[in-house]
Design an enzyme around this catalytic site. Sequence first.
Site, short mmCIF file in Angstrom:
data_model
loop_
_atom_site.label_atom_id
_atom_site.label_comp_id
_atom_site.label_asym_id
_atom_site.label_seq_id
_atom_site.Cartn_x
_atom_site.Cartn_y
_atom_site.Cartn_z
N PRO A 65 29.05 -57.83 -30.48
CA PRO A 65 28.08 -57.85 -29.83
C PRO A 65 27.37 -58.09 -30.40
CG PRO A 65 29.30 -56.12 -30.04
CD PRO A 65 30.24 -57.23 -30.47
N HIS A 66 25.43 -58.58 -30.41
CA HIS A 66 24.50 -58.52 -30.78
C HIS A 66 23.49 -59.60 -30.20
CE1 HIS A 66 26.54 -63.16 -31.11
NE2 HIS A 66 25.79 -64.05 -30.64
#
Lengths: 228, 575
Positions: free
Chosen positions: A139-140
């Site tokens: 996730p980013h």
Amino acid sequence: MKNHMTLSVFDLSTCLGVNPDTIKRWVRQGKLPVLPKGADLRFQKKDLEKWAALHNIRLNLSDKKSGEKQNQIEVSLSQALQNGGIYSDIQGNDVVTVLASCVKKIPQVPDDFKPDLLDRLVERENAFSTGVGNGMAIPHPRQQLSYLPHPMITVNFLASPVDYNALDGQPVFLLFCILCPSLQYHLHLLSALSFCLRDKDFIRFLKSRPQMDQLVEKTVMLQETNPL
Amino acid sequence: MSLIKKWRARFSPSLSHVDDRLLLIIAGSIAGICSGLAAVALRLALESVTEWLHPFRHYWWAFLLPAAGALLSGFYLEKVTREGAGHGVPEVIYAVSKHGGLLRLRSSYSRLISSFLTIGSGGSAGPEAPVVMSGSAIGSNIAKFLWLNDRQRTTLVGCGTAGAIAGIFNAPLAGLVFSIEVILGKWEFSNIIPIAIAAVAGAEVSRAIIHEQVLFNHLFFTVGTADILPGICLAIFAGLISVFFTKTLNFSGKFAQKTRFPFWMRALIGGSAVGCIGLFFPVVLGEGYHFIQSMISETFSMGIFITFVAVFAKIFATAITLGWGGSGGIFAPCLLIGSLTGIVFHKTVFLLFENAACASEGAYALLGMTGLISGVMQAPLTGIFLVLEITGGYETILPLIVVSAISSTMSHYIEPASFYFKDLIKRGQFLRPGTDARILSDLNIKELITTEFTKVSENMLFREFIEIIKTSDQFFFPVIDESTGAYKGMIELRSIRRYVLNPGIYDMVFLNQIMDTDVLTASLENDLQDVLEMMETNNMESIPVVEHDTFIGMISKTRILDLYRRELIMQTSVR
């Protein structure tokens, strides 16, 4: 004292961005103000500046290289992992709650920014899942987080695997959160990390829930054998 | 008027069948005649007004006359014709190099009237620059009337200039040389012939109306080899004076602009100042031909020290007149300063060496004039021919050439830009044919731009982008906002190569994470010069052009080189 104010053919050719032979030809054709004495050609700085001003030519006499744009400090994957740290027993039973408890644990993010960061992470997941397969996700946020002092990757082991809409459909047990102050680092880290995550040994190693120093050692080894 | 239009509609199209050279010669001679007439008109008008004002010169309030003249001239230029003051030659040079010699019709009379007011009332300036402006405007408008192209129009501007100089000084060769050396800057066969004809036409008009052979009559000078050495010394002296003159002129103009007075206030102050100088040195007032005549014919009676001071008085008077809102040229002041310089030099030589074997004072006045003209304009040929023709002093030709050469070299050494070119160079408007600056200013961004680019959306997934790359031959991809179409950034294949080879991130990133948002962009209004500078400083091969947030296209160095070369060939090819 020697040659403080004069330049050689080679110096001048780098200043003007041309081949030394070109400089010699210009001297032969009488187009450059050359010092009359000596076997090897030398140029006086003052004369050159005057000549350049007269002919509207940009002369780069100072020693600073113009390639400053390139020398951005690259952050290695292992350094980013060390910046981030390892967190285990992340609670939650769906994407949003898992991410929420991840964000809560990161000390480098100021409390005021945490809800915003969570929104961004969720937004990114909604656009396209970051589950890369083999039970892992990266996730980013899509934007840069300028409040961070340095780029980091936090490693989050989940308490129980969560359905993450991953590409291969497997439930996810490990999240790598990439958080960067600027997009250049981001792309580099993402690329390096996703490269590692394709290595079967590395996946097996991760499943053993390693400690930080082991993880760093392993990534350094992987990076060295496959420099990107 | 309608008759003229009808005539033009009938004949102008058939003009394109006429041989180019013949057409230019005919049109050039018409331009020469018209500008010769303008020159003669100004000269006669100045002569009569000087005569008319002569009785008033002895009153104490005479110093207000130049002020009144400058005021009227300023009002006329500012309110009626809306043109700048000054001498106008740089404007003509700029028009020739940038706009193909396009000049306004009103320029053909505006400077004549304003300089008539300035000089007639006693302002220290010459009538030739206004006449040059008129002549070139006449030539330009004849070309416009005949629907000629830029090249032909430029030649006709040269013709007008030559006719004007030939008419006002009765000096055809000086007109030809000045026109080519200073205005056009290009010695080209196709230019020289029509300009020569125009110069002859202008001089003939002048001779037909004013019955005189030369402007200044003189006794026969005996000039020998002994005059070469003093000539060289005089040339150095004259070179220094001309540099001083140029600097004072520039300084005065800048200073006047800094004062922030309204133009009428400036004209009033400047005019009164000139008038005051004129009370003590009447030699500075007006164009001063009368005094030049007396110096050449050796009836000039001022002492050495007074003459020396008069040189500077004239320099300051001219600088104030031209800098503070008057209008006129620098030929006549140069001639006067030059002859004063020559006289001072001659007197000094005889003071030091009582029986020096030099020629007479008049000959030195002549040499001094040449020195000043060549030095200030850095146009040695113009200096030689002008002085020879206005005086007919061919016996002085050998020292004359030496003086002209040395003085212009001297002035060039100290101040590489001549008086006419200095402002143009400073503004980046000095664009001689075939030079880099000229080509860069002729090519504009719109001609260079490549517009066929596949644009990609910032929300596109990297994997989709990879598919686009596979079939595209572009190296640069502009990234846009898909809803508004606004430009967001650029993706250069070269800088993302290593990510392209890593399939692991194909589904991980969107294009707005890859794109480079700090790329410098140009806009359509930018000069090519600026754009090139930008690319060179930042080591760019291509630069995107973005206008109002919209991606227009890209300019690449390859394309610039390609067009640059073609443009160079077109501009330097001999016709």
